[in-house]
Design a protein around this motif. Structure first.
Motif, PDB file in Angstrom:
ATOM      1  N   THR A  27       0.832  -1.196   0.000  1.00 15.91           N
ATOM      2  CA  THR A  27       0.000   0.000   0.000  1.00 15.91           C
ATOM      3  C   THR A  27       0.868   1.248   0.000  1.00 15.91           C
ATOM      4  N   TYR A  28       0.184   2.377  -0.232  1.00 16.30           N
ATOM      5  CA  TYR A  28       0.901   3.661  -0.252  1.00 16.30           C
ATOM      6  C   TYR A  28       1.531   3.971   1.101  1.00 16.30           C
ATOM      7  N   ALA A  29       0.969   3.402   2.145  1.00 20.27           N
ATOM      8  CA  ALA A  29       1.546   3.631   3.467  1.00 20.27           C
ATOM      9  C   ALA A  29       2.761   2.745   3.702  1.00 20.27           C
ATOM     10  N   GLN A  30       2.761   1.565   3.065  1.00 19.18           N
ATOM     11  CA  GLN A  30       3.836   0.603   3.332  1.00 19.18           C
ATOM     12  C   GLN A  30       5.064   0.852   2.477  1.00 19.18           C
ATOM     13  N   TYR A  31       4.841   1.225   1.211  1.00 20.47           N
ATOM     14  CA  TYR A  31       5.972   1.171   0.283  1.00 20.47           C
ATOM     15  C   TYR A  31       7.103   2.161   0.564  1.00 20.47           C
ATOM     16  N   PRO A  32       6.818   3.384   1.075  1.00 19.40           N
ATOM     17  CA  PRO A  32       7.970   4.288   1.280  1.00 19.40           C
ATOM     18  C   PRO A  32       9.122   3.655   2.043  1.00 19.40           C
ATOM     19  N   SER A  33       8.821   2.836   3.046  1.00 23.82           N
ATOM     20  CA  SER A  33       9.915   2.184   3.792  1.00 23.82           C
ATOM     21  C   SER A  33      10.684   1.226   2.898  1.00 23.82           C
ATOM     22  N   ILE A  34       9.993   0.622   1.946  1.00 26.36           N
ATOM     23  CA  ILE A  34      10.662  -0.325   1.054  1.00 26.36           C
ATOM     24  C   ILE A  34      11.419   0.431  -0.040  1.00 26.36           C
ATOM     25  N   ALA A  71       2.687  10.013  -5.616  1.00 21.22           N
ATOM     26  CA  ALA A  71       1.345   9.729  -5.073  1.00 21.22           C
ATOM     27  C   ALA A  71       0.605  11.030  -4.797  1.00 21.22           C
ATOM     28  N   GLU A  72       1.304  12.016  -4.264  1.00 18.88           N
ATOM     29  CA  GLU A  72       0.656  13.294  -3.950  1.00 18.88           C
ATOM     30  C   GLU A  72       0.228  14.033  -5.214  1.00 18.88           C
ATOM     31  N   THR A  73       1.017  13.894  -6.274  1.00 16.99           N
ATOM     32  CA  THR A  73       0.652  14.571  -7.524  1.00 16.99           C
ATOM     33  C   THR A  73      -0.661  14.001  -8.067  1.00 16.99           C
ATOM     34  N   ILE A  74      -0.810  12.678  -8.016  1.00 14.32           N
ATOM     35  CA  ILE A  74      -2.055  12.078  -8.517  1.00 14.32           C
ATOM     36  C   ILE A  74      -3.214  12.492  -7.627  1.00 14.32           C
ATOM     37  N   GLY A  75      -3.020  12.382  -6.311  1.00  4.53           N
ATOM     38  CA  GLY A  75      -4.116  12.647  -5.383  1.00  4.53           C
ATOM     39  C   GLY A  75      -4.318  14.129  -5.105  1.00  4.53           C
ATOM     40  N   LYS A  76      -3.486  14.988  -5.700  1.00  8.69           N
ATOM     41  CA  LYS A  76      -3.538  16.440  -5.458  1.00  8.69           C
ATOM     42  C   LYS A  76      -3.553  16.737  -3.958  1.00  8.69           C
ATOM     43  N   ILE A  77      -2.619  16.119  -3.257  1.00  4.98           N
ATOM     44  CA  ILE A  77      -2.539  16.280  -1.801  1.00  4.98           C
ATOM     45  C   ILE A  77      -1.529  17.367  -1.493  1.00  4.98           C
ATOM     46  N   GLU A  78      -1.967  18.332  -0.714  1.00  5.68           N
ATOM     47  CA  GLU A  78      -1.068  19.409  -0.310  1.00  5.68           C
ATOM     48  C   GLU A  78      -0.200  18.945   0.857  1.00  5.68           C
ATOM     49  N   VAL A  79       1.000  19.463   0.935  1.00  7.17           N
ATOM     50  CA  VAL A  79       1.870  19.172   2.078  1.00  7.17           C
ATOM     51  C   VAL A  79       2.058  20.467   2.853  1.00  7.17           C
ATOM     52  N   PRO A  80       1.807  20.462   4.169  1.00  6.21           N
ATOM     53  CA  PRO A  80       1.985  21.699   4.942  1.00  6.21           C
ATOM     54  C   PRO A  80       3.433  22.169   4.899  1.00  6.21           C
ATOM     55  N   ILE A  92      -5.432   6.565  -3.214  1.00  2.00           N
ATOM     56  CA  ILE A  92      -5.130   7.578  -4.219  1.00  2.00           C
ATOM     57  C   ILE A  92      -6.122   7.387  -5.368  1.00  2.00           C
ATOM     58  N   PRO A  93      -6.763   8.461  -5.816  1.00  3.37           N
ATOM     59  CA  PRO A  93      -7.735   8.315  -6.908  1.00  3.37           C
ATOM     60  C   PRO A  93      -7.063   7.888  -8.202  1.00  3.37           C
ATOM     61  N   LYS A  94      -7.921   7.477  -9.144  1.00  2.26           N
ATOM     62  CA  LYS A  94      -7.424   6.980 -10.414  1.00  2.26           C
ATOM     63  C   LYS A  94      -6.611   8.062 -11.131  1.00  2.26           C
ATOM     64  N   GLY A 154      -7.268   3.882  -7.796  1.00  3.25           N
ATOM     65  CA  GLY A 154      -8.285   4.227  -6.810  1.00  3.25           C
ATOM     66  C   GLY A 154      -8.245   3.373  -5.560  1.00  3.25           C
ATOM     67  N   SER A 155      -7.427   2.332  -5.552  1.00  6.87           N
ATOM     68  CA  SER A 155      -7.350   1.486  -4.358  1.00  6.87           C
ATOM     69  C   SER A 155      -6.202   1.971  -3.472  1.00  6.87           C
ATOM     70  N   ALA A 156      -5.879   1.168  -2.473  1.00  8.39           N
ATOM     71  CA  ALA A 156      -4.814   1.540  -1.545  1.00  8.39           C
ATOM     72  C   ALA A 156      -3.440   1.156  -2.066  1.00  8.39           C
ATOM     73  N   LYS A 157      -3.414   0.458  -3.217  1.00  8.00           N
ATOM     74  CA  LYS A 157      -2.130   0.055  -3.793  1.00  8.00           C
ATOM     75  C   LYS A 157      -2.012   0.610  -5.207  1.00  8.00           C
ATOM     76  N   PRO A 158      -0.823   0.946  -5.646  1.00 11.02           N
ATOM     77  CA  PRO A 158      -0.691   1.415  -7.028  1.00 11.02           C
ATOM     78  C   PRO A 158      -0.934   0.275  -8.016  1.00 11.02           C
ATOM     79  N   TYR A 159      -1.406   0.640  -9.201  1.00 12.51           N
ATOM     80  CA  TYR A 159      -1.609  -0.380 -10.231  1.00 12.51           C
ATOM     81  C   TYR A 159      -0.277  -0.759 -10.861  1.00 12.51           C
TER      82      TYR A 159
END
Lengths: 387, 325
Positions: A68-75, A95-104, A315-317, A339-344
């Motif tokens: 998942t997106y939470a697991q892979y950074p460590s790997i 991942a943030e670019t796809i999900g348009k997630i802002e970082v503080p 992360i959305p499609k 759209g799932s918790a893992k990248p395609y």
């Protein structure tokens, strides 16, 4: 994979002396991992090189599809294990670019802090191992190596008190970073940075006042500006060939535009130019670290809540390519999300892999001893080449 | 002191040399460790004092692996052929007035000739191993040793001219007033040339291109293990120690020093260790230079320089009138 294209064989006025095929690697003291170079020698002169990679392939890209997106950074740390922060950075940015997630803002600054400390640690290891290649484990090279390792330990200590791990971190997460600075960490960091700044001056004096070091590096392994751009090398290599290309400057990410730093460029293209670029980068990275510590804004470190389950980040499609300037050059991550918790699908662009492509163009015509000097100045990490 | 009997003297000297050589490795490791802000061997015995013995025992207990493809007679003989000249060089060194194995009237000639012979064993090891790294290393060795024996000899001949004798004890006695290293200009330059060519002729870093573990893994000794490896190591260090003794004798006044006469050998050992540490210091501060650069340095710089130095020394001697100080 073998790059046995005819272009890698260079006939240097074949004089009829007997040719010798010699294997350098995959197990060799100066292979920086598992790299196999099949050298064709005429006496001491290298007339041909076939490079073989893939001995450290660990299916990283397939692995990313199962985590998942939470697991892979460590790997992701394990692709380039010498500069582990970099690949985490590229992955979460994709991942943030796809999900348009802002970082503080604080999260962005902490990301820069870790990335720059990591660059210093990685360059320290490069300087040490490069001198080890040229100077021998039982000679002056070992002296520089041990000095560099001593300073790298200080940075690893900083990472240990920040993340809890010394080599493979998992510091970055989608939306920000995982940990805030512990109390008093900034003071320790400042002291360390000052110390390393001073020690780098000592290395410079020890190496640049040393005629043997200059004889081994100046004019050796010249990569012309045209060749550098054609082959697609990046990072300190391309800057050592006179191209002012640094992603932190050309397309600033994670608030790099806030910081004042210089992008070193050397026109020489030889091993010494690449060395000079990295020596200046040391200083510039330390400057950025100081600026981060001075201007660290208050606020949250992540725009997402703390992790409670591994499948929490979805992360959305969509698809995106994100790249960061790592210690070895451009580290890119291409991500396809469904759209799932893992990248395609996920694809790495490893800086070492692209930089290594310069070897067959440069090495023929040099002496055997230059092969290790050039190899070392390319600074490959085979975890990143083979993935 | 009278000459010792021909049988006892070599026995004592040989064993003393092996003892010194064994402990010189510890000295070098401690010295290098201090240079690199480490402690060095510390576990075996107080301050690691028993480390060389532990190393020797370990090497003796190791399995002696002989690869199938080697040229067996050459491969097996090479370490001995390498060791013998490295031990023979001690034969002519007087450790105090009248204390030595053989005080030949051409002592220094014998030393230089014998120390040049080590190349035979070296090449046998490289050739007999039937390994490409070893072969390349052996080729480099021949190149390098021949190139550096000439400046080595020329720089060693400067004290000979100044003292007016080829006998090592005469050269040492001639320095009773003034050590040759303090001889104006000529002495210092000759000492520097001697140190540089010693480092190169001994194949030590930064001139260790035949060992070159980052290119040739371990060079000519890559296929050796166990006691054969130990013998090669012993021979190399014996050569270094021998050359250090020669340096101390030619330039640093051998056994001359304050205190009673029986302290002479102690002073000599101390000065030899000083030369050894000088060589070690060079070794642990420079990166290795390339084979073509090494040859260029020898033929284009060192050889003409030492030749000029030799002529200068000759002019000084003629101008001064009488040989000897």
């Amino acid at each position: 994979m073998s790059t046995a294209a005819p272009a890698t064989r260079v006939d240097l006025e074949y004089t009829g002396s007997e040719r010798l095929t010699m294997n350098m690697g995959p197990q060799h003291p100066s292979a920086h991992g598992v790299f196999r170079a099949i050298l064709t020698l005429e006496g001491e002169q290298v007339v041909g090189i076939d490079t073989v990679i893939g001995y450290l392939h660990r299916c990283h890209e397939k692995l990313a599809e199962t985590l998942t997106y939470a697991q892979y950074p460590s790997i992701a740390s394990k692709t380039d294990y010498v500069a582990a922060m970099t690949s985490e950075f590229a992955y979460v940015r994709a991942a943030e670019t796809i999900g348009k997630i802002e970082v503080p803002k604080r999260g962005q600054y902490l990301r820069v802090l870790a990335a720059e400390l990591q660059r210093v640690a990685s360059h320290l290891l490069w300087l040490g191992t490069w001198c080890l290649d040229m100077g021998g484990a039982l000679g002056g090279g070992a002296t520089i190596f041990l000095y560099c390792i001593r300073e790298r330990e200080l940075i690893l200590d900083l990472f240990e008190s920040l993340v809890g791990a010394r080599l493979l971190y998992g510091f970055y997460q989608v939306g920000g970073v995982r940990y805030d600075l512990p109390p008093l960490w900034a003071d320790t960091c400042r002291r360390t940075v000052d110390l390393i700044d001073q020690r780098i001056g000592e290395y410079e004096r020890m190496l640049e006042d040393n005629p043997f070091f200059l004889a081994r590096t100046q004019g050796v392994g010249v990569v012309s500006r045209e060749l550098a751009q054609e082959v697609g090398i990046s990072g300190p290599l391309v800057r050592g060939s006179g191209v002012a290309y640094d992603l932190r400057r050309t397309e600033p990410y994670s608030s790099y535009e806030d910081f004042d730093f210089r992008v070193p460029v050397e026109p020489g293209g030889d091993c010494f130019a690449r060395y000079r670029v990295r020596m200046v980068e040391f200083r510039e990275s330390l400057r950025i670290v100081r600026q981060v510590l001075d201007g660290l804004p208050e606020g949250p470190i992540s725009s997402r809540p703390g992790l409670k389950s591994v499948a929490q980040v979805r992360i959305p499609k969509g698809e995106a390519y994100a790249r960061v300037e790592g210690a070895r050059g451009e580290v890119g991550c291409y991500l396809v999300a469904d759209g799932s918790a893992k990248p395609y699908r996920m694809k790495w662009r490893g800086a070492s892999f692209s930089n290594l492509a310069i070897l067959p163009h440069v090495i023929p015509g040099h002496k055997v001893a230059d092969v290790v000097a050039i190899m070392g100045s390319v600074d490959p990490v085979f975890g990143e080449v083979d993935r | 002191m009278e000459w010792l009997t021909p049988l006892v003297a070599p026995f004592i000297v040989l064993n003393a040399i092996i003892g010194i050589v064994t402990y010189v490795t510890l000295l070098e490791r401690k010295f290098a460790a201090r240079m690199q802000s480490r402690v060095g061997p510390y576990r075996v015995g107080p301050h690691g004092l028993l480390q060389p013995i532990a190393d020797a025992i370990k090497l003796m207990m190791k399995e002696d692996v002989v690869p199938t493809a080697v040229d067996r007679p050459v491969y097996n003989l090479a370490p001995i052929v390498f060791l013998v000249p490295c031990m023979l060089i001690f034969a002519t060194i007087p450790f105090a007035p009248g204390l030595g194995v053989a005080d030949l009237n051409i002592g220094i000639l014998f030393f230089l000739a014998v120390s040049a012979m080590e190349i035979v064993g070296l090449f046998m090891a490289g050739w007999g191993s039937n390994n490409k790294y070893a072969l390349l290393s052996a080729m480099r060795a021949v190149n390098q040793v021949i190139s550096y024996d000439l400046p080595f000899i020329f720089s060693a001949l400067v004290p000979v001219l100044l003292a007016g004798s080829l006998r090592l004890s005469d050269i040492a006695a001639a320095q009773a007033g003034l050590w040759f290293v303090f001889y104006p200009v000529v002495g210092q330059l000759a000492f520097i040339a001697f140190i540089v060519s010693t480092v190169a002729a001994e194949n030590r870093a930064p001139f260790d291109i035949l060992e070159a573990e980052s290119e040739l893994v371990a060079g000519f000794r890559v296929e050796y293990s166990g006691m054969k490896f130990a013998i090669i190591q012993l021979a190399e260090y014996a050569h270094v120690v021998g050359a250090s003794f020669l340096g101390a004798l030619l330039f640093l006044g051998a056994w001359a020093g304050p205190g009673p006469e029986w302290l002479g050998p102690g002073w000599f050992l101390l000065k030899a260790m000083f030369v050894f540490l000088l060589v070690t210091w060079v070794r642990w501060s420079f990166v290795r230079i390339r084979v073509d650069q090494i040859l260029a340095l020898s033929w284009k710089v060192l050889l003409p320089a030492t030749l000029v130095l030799l002529i200068a020394a000759a002019i000084v001697v003629v101008w001064r009138g009488t040989p000897g100080v």
